[in-house]
Design a protein around this motif. Structure first.
Motif, PDB file in Angstrom:
ATOM      1  N   GLY A   1      17.401   1.544   5.503  1.00 22.33           N
ATOM      2  CA  GLY A   1      17.984   0.357   6.064  1.00 22.33           C
ATOM      3  C   GLY A   1      16.553  -0.867   6.449  1.00 22.33           C
ATOM      4  O   GLY A   1      16.005  -0.261   5.692  1.00 22.33           O
ATOM      5  N   ILE A   2      17.365  -1.983   6.507  1.00 27.09           N
ATOM      6  CA  ILE A   2      16.341  -3.240   6.870  1.00 27.09           C
ATOM      7  C   ILE A   2      16.557  -3.739   8.452  1.00 27.09           C
ATOM      8  O   ILE A   2      18.092  -3.607   8.936  1.00 27.09           O
ATOM      9  CB  ILE A   2      17.126  -4.258   5.566  1.00 27.09           C
ATOM     10  N   PRO A   3      15.180  -3.997   8.883  1.00 29.23           N
ATOM     11  CA  PRO A   3      15.077  -4.188  10.231  1.00 29.23           C
ATOM     12  C   PRO A   3      15.865  -5.704  10.089  1.00 29.23           C
ATOM     13  O   PRO A   3      16.038  -6.413   9.414  1.00 29.23           O
ATOM     14  CB  PRO A   3      13.630  -3.810  10.033  1.00 29.23           C
ATOM     15  N   GLU A   4      16.553  -6.186  11.358  1.00 29.30           N
ATOM     16  CA  GLU A   4      17.502  -7.030  11.594  1.00 29.30           C
ATOM     17  C   GLU A   4      16.453  -8.070  11.372  1.00 29.30           C
ATOM     18  O   GLU A   4      17.740  -9.079  11.119  1.00 29.30           O
ATOM     19  CB  GLU A   4      18.449  -6.667  13.379  1.00 29.30           C
ATOM     20  N   ASP A   5      15.631  -8.700  11.815  1.00 26.87           N
ATOM     21  CA  ASP A   5      15.082  -9.665  11.792  1.00 26.87           C
ATOM     22  C   ASP A   5      14.756 -10.177  10.374  1.00 26.87           C
ATOM     23  O   ASP A   5      14.292 -10.904  10.391  1.00 26.87           O
ATOM     24  CB  ASP A   5      13.481  -9.656  12.889  1.00 26.87           C
ATOM     25  N   HIS A   6      14.472  -9.140  10.166  1.00 28.92           N
ATOM     26  CA  HIS A   6      14.755  -9.241   8.116  1.00 28.92           C
ATOM     27  C   HIS A   6      15.718  -9.631   7.347  1.00 28.92           C
ATOM     28  O   HIS A   6      15.961  -9.796   6.154  1.00 28.92           O
ATOM     29  CB  HIS A   6      13.789  -8.209   7.862  1.00 28.92           C
ATOM     30  N   LEU A   7      16.687  -9.635   7.822  1.00 31.14           N
ATOM     31  CA  LEU A   7      18.250  -9.978   6.837  1.00 31.14           C
ATOM     32  C   LEU A   7      18.462 -11.279   6.394  1.00 31.14           C
ATOM     33  O   LEU A   7      18.915 -11.506   5.066  1.00 31.14           O
ATOM     34  CB  LEU A   7      19.794  -9.171   7.794  1.00 31.14           C
ATOM     35  N   GLU A   8      18.062 -12.391   7.221  1.00 36.97           N
ATOM     36  CA  GLU A   8      18.175 -13.493   5.951  1.00 36.97           C
ATOM     37  C   GLU A   8      16.731 -14.106   5.155  1.00 36.97           C
ATOM     38  O   GLU A   8      16.812 -13.999   3.794  1.00 36.97           O
ATOM     39  CB  GLU A   8      17.940 -14.372   7.157  1.00 36.97           C
ATOM     40  N   ARG A   9      15.334 -13.139   5.983  1.00 39.47           N
ATOM     41  CA  ARG A   9      14.302 -13.909   4.850  1.00 39.47           C
ATOM     42  C   ARG A   9      14.337 -12.628   3.939  1.00 39.47           C
ATOM     43  O   ARG A   9      13.713 -13.050   2.282  1.00 39.47           O
ATOM     44  CB  ARG A   9      13.432 -13.554   5.761  1.00 39.47           C
ATOM     45  N   ILE A  10      14.439 -11.350   3.545  1.00 39.98           N
ATOM     46  CA  ILE A  10      14.314 -10.811   2.421  1.00 39.98           C
ATOM     47  C   ILE A  10      14.821 -11.137   1.171  1.00 39.98           C
ATOM     48  O   ILE A  10      14.239 -11.409   0.169  1.00 39.98           O
ATOM     49  CB  ILE A  10      15.114  -9.625   2.680  1.00 39.98           C
ATOM     50  N   PHE A  11      15.899 -12.796   1.138  1.00 41.64           N
ATOM     51  CA  PHE A  11      16.229 -13.245  -0.607  1.00 41.64           C
ATOM     52  C   PHE A  11      15.068 -13.932  -0.141  1.00 41.64           C
ATOM     53  O   PHE A  11      15.393 -15.304  -1.322  1.00 41.64           O
ATOM     54  CB  PHE A  11      17.995 -13.634   0.090  1.00 41.64           C
ATOM     55  N   GLY A  12      13.946 -15.015   0.483  1.00 38.64           N
ATOM     56  CA  GLY A  12      13.253 -15.789  -0.184  1.00 38.64           C
ATOM     57  C   GLY A  12      12.455 -14.564  -0.817  1.00 38.64           C
ATOM     58  O   GLY A  12      12.224 -13.417  -1.087  1.00 38.64           O
ATOM     59  N   LEU A  13      11.268 -16.009  -1.315  1.00 36.02           N
ATOM     60  CA  LEU A  13      10.880 -15.283  -2.700  1.00 36.02           C
ATOM     61  C   LEU A  13       9.557 -14.572  -2.592  1.00 36.02           C
ATOM     62  O   LEU A  13       8.973 -15.081  -0.838  1.00 36.02           O
ATOM     63  CB  LEU A  13       9.862 -16.691  -3.492  1.00 36.02           C
ATOM     64  N   PHE A  14       9.120 -13.463  -2.546  1.00 35.59           N
ATOM     65  CA  PHE A  14       7.734 -12.647  -2.099  1.00 35.59           C
ATOM     66  C   PHE A  14       8.409 -12.496  -0.917  1.00 35.59           C
ATOM     67  O   PHE A  14       7.090 -11.699  -0.001  1.00 35.59           O
ATOM     68  CB  PHE A  14       6.352 -13.207  -2.294  1.00 35.59           C
ATOM     69  N   GLN A  15       9.345 -11.609  -0.129  1.00 35.83           N
ATOM     70  CA  GLN A  15       9.262 -11.303   0.757  1.00 35.83           C
ATOM     71  C   GLN A  15      10.303 -10.288   0.910  1.00 35.83           C
ATOM     72  O   GLN A  15      10.881  -9.528  -0.018  1.00 35.83           O
ATOM     73  CB  GLN A  15      10.729 -12.258   1.829  1.00 35.83           C
ATOM     74  N   ARG A  16       9.872  -9.183   1.811  1.00 32.40           N
ATOM     75  CA  ARG A  16       9.569  -7.632   1.840  1.00 32.40           C
ATOM     76  C   ARG A  16      10.265  -7.692   3.463  1.00 32.40           C
ATOM     77  O   ARG A  16       8.928  -7.856   4.031  1.00 32.40           O
ATOM     78  CB  ARG A  16       8.380  -7.133   1.578  1.00 32.40           C
ATOM     79  N   ALA A  17      10.707  -6.239   3.605  1.00 32.06           N
ATOM     80  CA  ALA A  17      11.151  -5.484   4.476  1.00 32.06           C
ATOM     81  C   ALA A  17      10.021  -4.125   4.808  1.00 32.06           C
ATOM     82  O   ALA A  17      10.328  -4.122   5.802  1.00 32.06           O
ATOM     83  CB  ALA A  17      12.911  -5.257   4.630  1.00 32.06           C
ATOM     84  N   HIS A  18       9.633  -3.664   3.718  1.00 36.15           N
ATOM     85  CA  HIS A  18       8.619  -2.438   4.608  1.00 36.15           C
ATOM     86  C   HIS A  18       7.388  -3.189   3.362  1.00 36.15           C
ATOM     87  O   HIS A  18       7.184  -3.628   2.772  1.00 36.15           O
ATOM     88  CB  HIS A  18       9.825  -1.940   3.461  1.00 36.15           C
ATOM     89  N   SER A  19       6.625  -1.798   3.435  1.00 35.98           N
ATOM     90  CA  SER A  19       5.243  -2.186   3.422  1.00 35.98           C
ATOM     91  C   SER A  19       5.274  -1.626   1.706  1.00 35.98           C
ATOM     92  O   SER A  19       6.352  -1.109   0.832  1.00 35.98           O
ATOM     93  CB  SER A  19       4.556  -0.676   4.024  1.00 35.98           C
ATOM     94  N   GLY A  20       4.675  -2.636   1.638  1.00 35.22           N
ATOM     95  CA  GLY A  20       4.658  -2.971  -0.061  1.00 35.22           C
ATOM     96  C   GLY A  20       3.810  -1.098  -0.604  1.00 35.22           C
ATOM     97  O   GLY A  20       3.489  -1.186  -1.852  1.00 35.22           O
ATOM     98  N   LYS A  21       3.224  -0.996   0.314  1.00 31.15           N
ATOM     99  CA  LYS A  21       2.456   0.737  -0.506  1.00 31.15           C
ATOM    100  C   LYS A  21       3.106   1.947  -0.315  1.00 31.15           C
ATOM    101  O   LYS A  21       3.084   2.225  -1.126  1.00 31.15           O
ATOM    102  CB  LYS A  21       1.186   0.848   0.894  1.00 31.15           C
ATOM    103  N   GLN A  22       4.507   1.495   0.888  1.00 30.58           N
ATOM    104  CA  GLN A  22       4.955   2.666   0.628  1.00 30.58           C
ATOM    105  C   GLN A  22       6.265   2.373  -0.203  1.00 30.58           C
ATOM    106  O   GLN A  22       6.625   3.957  -1.173  1.00 30.58           O
ATOM    107  CB  GLN A  22       5.747   3.113   1.790  1.00 30.58           C
ATOM    108  N   TYR A  23       6.642   1.066  -0.867  1.00 26.90           N
ATOM    109  CA  TYR A  23       7.929   0.659  -1.593  1.00 26.90           C
ATOM    110  C   TYR A  23       6.755  -0.216  -2.645  1.00 26.90           C
ATOM    111  O   TYR A  23       7.369  -1.538  -1.687  1.00 26.90           O
ATOM    112  CB  TYR A  23       9.051   0.279  -1.236  1.00 26.90           C
ATOM    113  N   PRO A  24       6.320   0.105  -3.890  1.00 24.67           N
ATOM    114  CA  PRO A  24       6.264  -0.729  -4.733  1.00 24.67           C
ATOM    115  C   PRO A  24       6.712  -1.613  -4.945  1.00 24.67           C
ATOM    116  O   PRO A  24       8.483  -1.668  -5.418  1.00 24.67           O
ATOM    117  CB  PRO A  24       5.472   0.184  -5.413  1.00 24.67           C
ATOM    118  N   GLY A  25       6.654  -2.832  -5.602  1.00 24.01           N
ATOM    119  CA  GLY A  25       7.260  -3.867  -5.756  1.00 24.01           C
ATOM    120  C   GLY A  25       7.388  -5.894  -5.461  1.00 24.01           C
ATOM    121  O   GLY A  25       5.883  -5.262  -4.882  1.00 24.01           O
TER     122      GLY A  25
END
Length: 401
Positions: A338-362
């Motif tokens: 799932g995704i935190p509620e405060d991230h639902l809009e911003r995740i579609f922006g460039l370089f925006q991530r909802a979770h840690s890059g160490k845990q979920y690379p990308g």
């Protein structure tokens, strides 16, 4: 005959008139409609919208005459613009010293009556008039005077609208040119970075192969960090190049079987994630760019697998729903983190991530790429999600692309 006086601040008036880009423009119905109404209300055979430049009077709209302009020195309206806040009315030109021997009085069209309302811009400059003329003496009544003034206001509104549209078009072209230039720069810069990164990665591999025996555990760890950093940078550059390619390429449509496309994407991911369950049924064939739409499904299905719960095997369901005559609505649902509620809009922006890059690379670019592809086709994308309860991504695709 008296020559008309030159208005105060004539240079500024002429400069302001040029900003409207109206002189010598072709006839336009909106202006012609206003002159027609003026002629009808004032019971006049001739009605004009005039604009006075340095040497002449240009007719933006005309009823009852065939000529497109006249010399300024013979123009009635050149007198009228010297009184920008008044309606100028000449009941009988044979009784007025200013016009008694005017060529258009003693010759065709034998003007005897004139009434003109100055066209005044917001800065107070009078550019010309909305006027009515007749070959017989008369006077407008109060109702006709009010109507002529109101119509002159509408002419000025049209001129202001024309100016604003020209300014907006110029601004749009500047913004488009700047955006294009920026995109080309980023594209070129990203492309040029690929070769030195390849070289760095090659030397890191060579260093590990030939000199790893001379490095302690900490040195090997740092070497691994450097290799991972180069790999992430290469992935980011590849995604950035793809993102900016979408800005520069035209959308090309073909018939795409979504069911077949999802099967191919699923087969690709299941080579590495054999426990992933990807379900679909009743998916349509639609008009789209197969390459771009594949990228959308690859990103959304790939994310659904990546953001899995450690204790569950991924279950992804792809559906499509048709709104007759409108858009297809696709959904990709998962049972992930799932995704935190405060991230639902911003995740579609460039370089925006909802979770840690160490845990979920990308790279944080994948969803921005999806958004750009979908919006370029005229659709939209959004997500519904709750932490620990999975996510469902929705996007629309127009029926006729």
């Amino acid at each position: 005959m008296e020559k008309p006086k030159i208005p105060d601040k004539e240079k500024q008036r002429l400069a302001a008139l040029k900003t409207y880009d109206i002189l010598d423009s072709l006839p336009e119905k909106d202006y012609d409609d206003l002159t027609l109404i003026a002629a009808e209300i004032c019971d006049a055979p001739i009605a004009l919208i005039t604009l006075i430049d340095e040497n002449r009077q240009f007719f933006k709209s005309r009823i009852g005459v065939d000529i497109e302009d006249t010399p300024r020195e013979y123009s009635f309206c050149s007198h009228a613009i010297n009184l920008p806040d008044q309606l100028m009315q000449v009941e009988d030109t044979s009784m007025d010293q200013r016009f008694v021997d005017n060529p258009y009085v003693i010759g065709e069209p034998k003007i005897t009556f004139y009434a003109g309302v100055p066209l005044v811009n917001p800065e107070g400059y009078a550019f010309g008039t909305l006027c009515v003329l007749d070959s017989k003496a008369k006077r407008l009544n109060e109702r006709q005077e009010r109507a002529l003034k109101s119509l002159a206001n509408q002419v000025m509104h049209l001129l202001e609208l024309r100016k604003k549209n020209k300014e907006l078009e110029l601004s749009r072209k500047k913004v488009d040119a700047y955006a294009r230039e920026t995109e080309e720069f980023v594209y070129a810069a990203s492309h040029d970075l690929k070769e030195p990164l390849r070289m760095i990665r090659s030397f890191l591999k060579l260093l590990k192969k030939k000199h790893s025996q001379h490095l302690n555990e900490e040195g090997l760890k740092y070497l691994s960090y450097a290799s991972d950093g180069v790999k992430r940078m290469q992935m980011m550059i590849a995604d950035m190049l793809e993102y900016y390619r979408l800005n520069m390429d035209e959308l090309t449509a073909e018939k795409v079987d979504i069911s077949k496309l999802v099967d191919e994407v699923s087969a690709f991911y299941k080579r590495e994630h054999q426990d992933a369950e990807i379900k679909h049924s009743g998916l349509p064939a639609i008009n789209a760019s197969g390459k771009d739409l594949r990228m959308v499904f690859e990103n959304l299905i790939g994310n659904a697998i990546k953001y899995r719960k450690a204790e569950n095997h991924p279950v992804i369901t792809v559906r499509a729903e048709a709104n007759p005559g409108e858009d297809w609505v696709f959904s990709i649902a998962d049972n992930g983190v799932g995704i935190p509620e405060d991230h639902l809009e911003r995740i579609f922006g460039l370089f925006q991530r909802a979770h840690s890059g160490k845990q979920y690379p990308g790279t944080g670019i994948g969803l921005a790429i999806c958004k750009k592809i979908i919006e370029k086709a005229g659709g939209k994308i959004w997500v519904e999600s709750k932490l620990d309860a999975g996510s469902t991504f929705f996007f629309t695709w127009p029926e006729n692309v």
